[in-house]
Scaffold this active site. Structure first.
Site, PDB file in Angstrom:
ATOM      1  N   SER A   9       0.987  -1.213   0.217  1.00 31.17           N
ATOM      2  CA  SER A   9       0.080  -0.053   0.114  1.00 31.17           C
ATOM      3  C   SER A   9       0.725   1.277   0.028  1.00 31.17           C
ATOM      4  O   SER A   9       1.579   1.396   0.889  1.00 31.17           O
ATOM      5  CB  SER A   9      -0.934   0.079   1.303  1.00 31.17           C
ATOM      6  OG  SER A   9      -1.440   1.430   1.352  1.00 31.17           O
ATOM      7  N   HIS A  34      -0.990  -1.111  -4.352  1.00 34.53           N
ATOM      8  CA  HIS A  34      -2.338  -0.831  -3.816  1.00 34.53           C
ATOM      9  C   HIS A  34      -2.441   0.783  -3.511  1.00 34.53           C
ATOM     10  O   HIS A  34      -1.467   1.406  -2.783  1.00 34.53           O
ATOM     11  CB  HIS A  34      -2.495  -1.738  -2.624  1.00 34.53           C
ATOM     12  CG  HIS A  34      -3.765  -1.575  -1.831  1.00 34.53           C
ATOM     13  ND1 HIS A  34      -5.004  -2.178  -2.371  1.00 34.53           N
ATOM     14  CD2 HIS A  34      -4.097  -0.661  -0.750  1.00 34.53           C
ATOM     15  CE1 HIS A  34      -6.026  -1.855  -1.284  1.00 34.53           C
ATOM     16  NE2 HIS A  34      -5.484  -0.864  -0.498  1.00 34.53           N
ATOM     17  N   ASP A  36      -4.620   3.878  -2.236  1.00 30.88           N
ATOM     18  CA  ASP A  36      -5.776   4.107  -1.277  1.00 30.88           C
ATOM     19  C   ASP A  36      -6.250   5.530  -1.442  1.00 30.88           C
ATOM     20  O   ASP A  36      -5.695   6.674  -1.250  1.00 30.88           O
ATOM     21  CB  ASP A  36      -5.303   3.965   0.207  1.00 30.88           C
ATOM     22  CG  ASP A  36      -5.075   2.359   0.611  1.00 30.88           C
ATOM     23  OD1 ASP A  36      -5.985   1.632   0.340  1.00 30.88           O
ATOM     24  OD2 ASP A  36      -4.218   2.012   1.030  1.00 30.88           O
ATOM     25  N   MET A  38      -8.911   8.231  -0.512  1.00 30.34           N
ATOM     26  CA  MET A  38      -9.904   8.772   0.595  1.00 30.34           C
ATOM     27  C   MET A  38     -10.102  10.240   0.259  1.00 30.34           C
ATOM     28  O   MET A  38      -9.418  11.115   0.030  1.00 30.34           O
ATOM     29  CB  MET A  38      -8.897   8.705   2.109  1.00 30.34           C
ATOM     30  CG  MET A  38      -8.261   7.275   2.302  1.00 30.34           C
ATOM     31  SD  MET A  38      -7.497   7.433   3.700  1.00 30.34           S
ATOM     32  CE  MET A  38      -6.616   5.955   3.893  1.00 30.34           C
ATOM     33  N   HIS A  67      -8.322   1.394  -4.388  1.00 30.61           N
ATOM     34  CA  HIS A  67      -9.334   1.065  -3.025  1.00 30.61           C
ATOM     35  C   HIS A  67      -9.971   2.565  -2.903  1.00 30.61           C
ATOM     36  O   HIS A  67      -9.325   3.426  -2.562  1.00 30.61           O
ATOM     37  CB  HIS A  67      -8.600   0.491  -2.166  1.00 30.61           C
ATOM     38  CG  HIS A  67      -9.448   0.658  -0.799  1.00 30.61           C
ATOM     39  ND1 HIS A  67      -9.080   0.372   0.405  1.00 30.61           N
ATOM     40  CD2 HIS A  67     -10.726   0.637  -0.678  1.00 30.61           C
ATOM     41  CE1 HIS A  67      -9.647   0.219   1.228  1.00 30.61           C
ATOM     42  NE2 HIS A  67     -10.873   0.351   0.874  1.00 30.61           N
ATOM     43  N   MET A  69     -11.977   4.909  -0.815  1.00 31.26           N
ATOM     44  CA  MET A  69     -12.894   5.029   0.353  1.00 31.26           C
ATOM     45  C   MET A  69     -13.366   6.481   0.067  1.00 31.26           C
ATOM     46  O   MET A  69     -13.185   7.249   0.898  1.00 31.26           O
ATOM     47  CB  MET A  69     -11.826   4.958   1.395  1.00 31.26           C
ATOM     48  CG  MET A  69     -11.442   3.491   1.749  1.00 31.26           C
ATOM     49  SD  MET A  69      -9.895   3.643   2.774  1.00 31.26           S
ATOM     50  CE  MET A  69      -8.674   3.541   1.221  1.00 31.26           C
ATOM     51  N   MET A 138     -11.678  -5.743   4.778  1.00 35.10           N
ATOM     52  CA  MET A 138     -11.163  -4.847   5.562  1.00 35.10           C
ATOM     53  C   MET A 138     -10.764  -5.290   6.995  1.00 35.10           C
ATOM     54  O   MET A 138     -11.684  -5.815   7.869  1.00 35.10           O
ATOM     55  CB  MET A 138     -11.992  -3.453   5.692  1.00 35.10           C
ATOM     56  CG  MET A 138     -12.134  -2.505   4.533  1.00 35.10           C
ATOM     57  SD  MET A 138     -10.597  -2.250   3.487  1.00 35.10           S
ATOM     58  CE  MET A 138      -9.733  -1.273   4.792  1.00 35.10           C
ATOM     59  N   ASP A 176      -6.991  -6.089   3.690  1.00 34.20           N
ATOM     60  CA  ASP A 176      -6.510  -4.846   3.740  1.00 34.20           C
ATOM     61  C   ASP A 176      -6.431  -4.388   5.223  1.00 34.20           C
ATOM     62  O   ASP A 176      -7.559  -4.176   5.700  1.00 34.20           O
ATOM     63  CB  ASP A 176      -7.214  -4.092   2.950  1.00 34.20           C
ATOM     64  CG  ASP A 176      -6.427  -2.633   2.531  1.00 34.20           C
ATOM     65  OD1 ASP A 176      -5.461  -2.491   2.991  1.00 34.20           O
ATOM     66  OD2 ASP A 176      -7.191  -1.829   1.947  1.00 34.20           O
TER      67      ASP A 176
HETATM   68  C1  DX5 Z   1      -6.520   1.625   5.244  1.00 35.49           C
HETATM   69  C2  DX5 Z   1      -6.126   1.516   3.882  1.00 35.49           C
HETATM   70  C3  DX5 Z   1      -5.224   0.185   3.882  1.00 35.49           C
HETATM   71  C4  DX5 Z   1      -3.895   0.924   4.256  1.00 35.49           C
HETATM   72  C5  DX5 Z   1      -2.946  -0.573   4.888  1.00 35.49           C
HETATM   73  O1  DX5 Z   1      -7.599   2.450   5.187  1.00 35.49           O
HETATM   74  O2  DX5 Z   1      -7.198   0.972   3.002  1.00 35.49           O
HETATM   75  O3  DX5 Z   1      -4.734  -0.171   2.477  1.00 35.49           O
HETATM   76  O4  DX5 Z   1      -3.085   1.659   3.822  1.00 35.49           O
HETATM   77  O5  DX5 Z   1      -2.123  -0.138   5.569  1.00 35.49           O
HETATM   78  P1  DX5 Z   1      -1.499  -1.029   6.838  1.00 35.49           P
HETATM   79  O6  DX5 Z   1      -0.811  -2.213   6.184  1.00 35.49           O
HETATM   80  O7  DX5 Z   1      -0.112  -0.329   7.364  1.00 35.49           O
HETATM   81  O8  DX5 Z   1      -2.611  -1.368   7.744  1.00 35.49           O
HETATM   82 ZN    ZN Z   2      -6.589  -0.004   0.997  1.00 36.70          ZN
END
Ligand code: DX5
Ligand code: ZN
Length: 219
Positions: A9, A34, A36, A38, A67, A69, A138, A176
Site C-alpha cells: 500500500s 495498492h 488508497d 480517501m 481502493h 474510500m 477490511m 487490507d
Molecule cells: C486503510 C487502507 C489500507 C492501509 C493498509 O484505510 O485501506 O490499505 O494503507 O496499511 P497497513 O498495512 O499499514 O495497515
Molecule cells: Zn486499502
C-alpha cells in the site's frame, strides 16, 4: 491454485520520494500496487487523488489496484479507467446501487472490487458475488495505515471463501489492514488470495526484503 499476491500500500510510502518508492516495488517480488483514495467524507482522512495516481502510473510497471474510500464512487469510474488502473474497489457501505456500480466498472474494462468494513457481513454479498472480481475484506477500519489487525477477519475470510465456492464465483479475496508476517500465513490458509501490506513493508528497514519474506511465507 494461483500463488498469493502481495500488494504494497503506497499510503505508507515516502510521498517525498514517490518515484524511488515505486521503483522499489517494481524491482521487488510484489505483484500489484495498492492505491488508497480517501475523500475525508466516507473516512476521516484525505490521502491522494487523480493527479498523484497519474504521476504514479508513469513509473509503475505492475497493475494498479485502487481502493476507493469515497462516497458516491460512480462519479469517477471513467476517470479511473482513463488513468489506466487495473482494478477499482468501491465500498459496499458507499454504494446505493452496488450492482449497477459493478457493471459500470467492468464496462470500463477494469476488475470490479467491493470492500467490506469490519462491521459489514459477507452475507450481504450473496446476490452480487458472481459480479465481483475482488472482495476486499477490511481487517482494520478504513482511513489510516498502521492500525492493529482485527482477529475476527479469519472467520470472515473462511465464510467468504465458502460463499465463493458455493456460488461458483471467480472472486479473489484481498485482505487490507494490519497485514504482517504474523498473520499472513493464517490468512492464506483461510482463503486469502491477495495481501495488502503498507506499514509492514514501508516502515521496515529493507522493504524489498520484507516483500520477499512475505511472499516466501505464503508461497
Ligand atoms: C486503510 C487502507 C489500507 C492501509 C493498509 O484505510 O485501506 O490499505 O494503507 O496499511 P497497513 O498495512 O499499514 O495497515
Ligand atoms: Zn486499502
Amino acid at each position: 491454485m494461483t500463488k498469493t499476491k502481495i500488494a504494497p500500500s503506497m499510503l505508507a510510502s515516502d510521498f517525498a520520494n514517490l518515484q524511488h518508492e515505486i521503483e522499489m516495488v517494481n524491482q521487488s517480488e510484489a505483484d500489484w500496487f495498492h492505491l488508497d483514495v480517501m475523500d475525508g467524507v466516507f473516512v476521516p482522512n484525505i490521502s491522494f487523488g487523480m493527479p498523484v495516481i497519474a504521476a504514479m502510473a508513469q513509473h509503475a510497471k505492475k497493475p494498479l489496484d485502487t481502493h476507493l474510500m469515497i462516497v458516491d464512487p460512480d462519479r469517477y469510474i471513467k476517470t479511473f479507467a482513463d488513468l489506466g488502473v487495473y482494478s477499482l474497489s468501491v465500498h459496499y457501505e458507499a454504494c446505493t446501487h452496488l450492482h449497477r456500480t459493478l457493471q459500470a466498472i467492468r464496462a470500463e474494462g477494469m476488475k470490479a472490487g467491493v470492500a467490506l468494513n469490519p462491521h459489514t457481513s459477507i452475507k450481504l454479498l450473496e446476490d452480487t458475488i458472481q459480479d465481483i472480481d475482488i472482495v476486499v475484506v477490511m481487517s482494520v477500519n478504513p482511513g489510516f495505515g498502521g492500525q492493529a489487525f482485527i482477529e475476527n477477519t479469519y472467520r470472515k475470510v473462511e465464510d467468504l471463501k465458502n460463499l465463493i465456492i458455493q456460488k461458483k464465483s471467480d472472486a479473489l479475496i484481498e485482505i487490507d489492514g494490519g497485514v504482517n508476517a504474523a498473520n499472513a500465513k493464517r490468512l492464506v490458509g483461510a482463503g486469502a488470495d491477495i495481501l495488502v501490506a503498507g506499514s509492514f513493508v514501508f516502515k521496515s528497514e529493507n522493504p524489498k526484503g520484507t516483500i520477499k519474506n512475505l511472499k516466501e511465507q505464503v508461497a
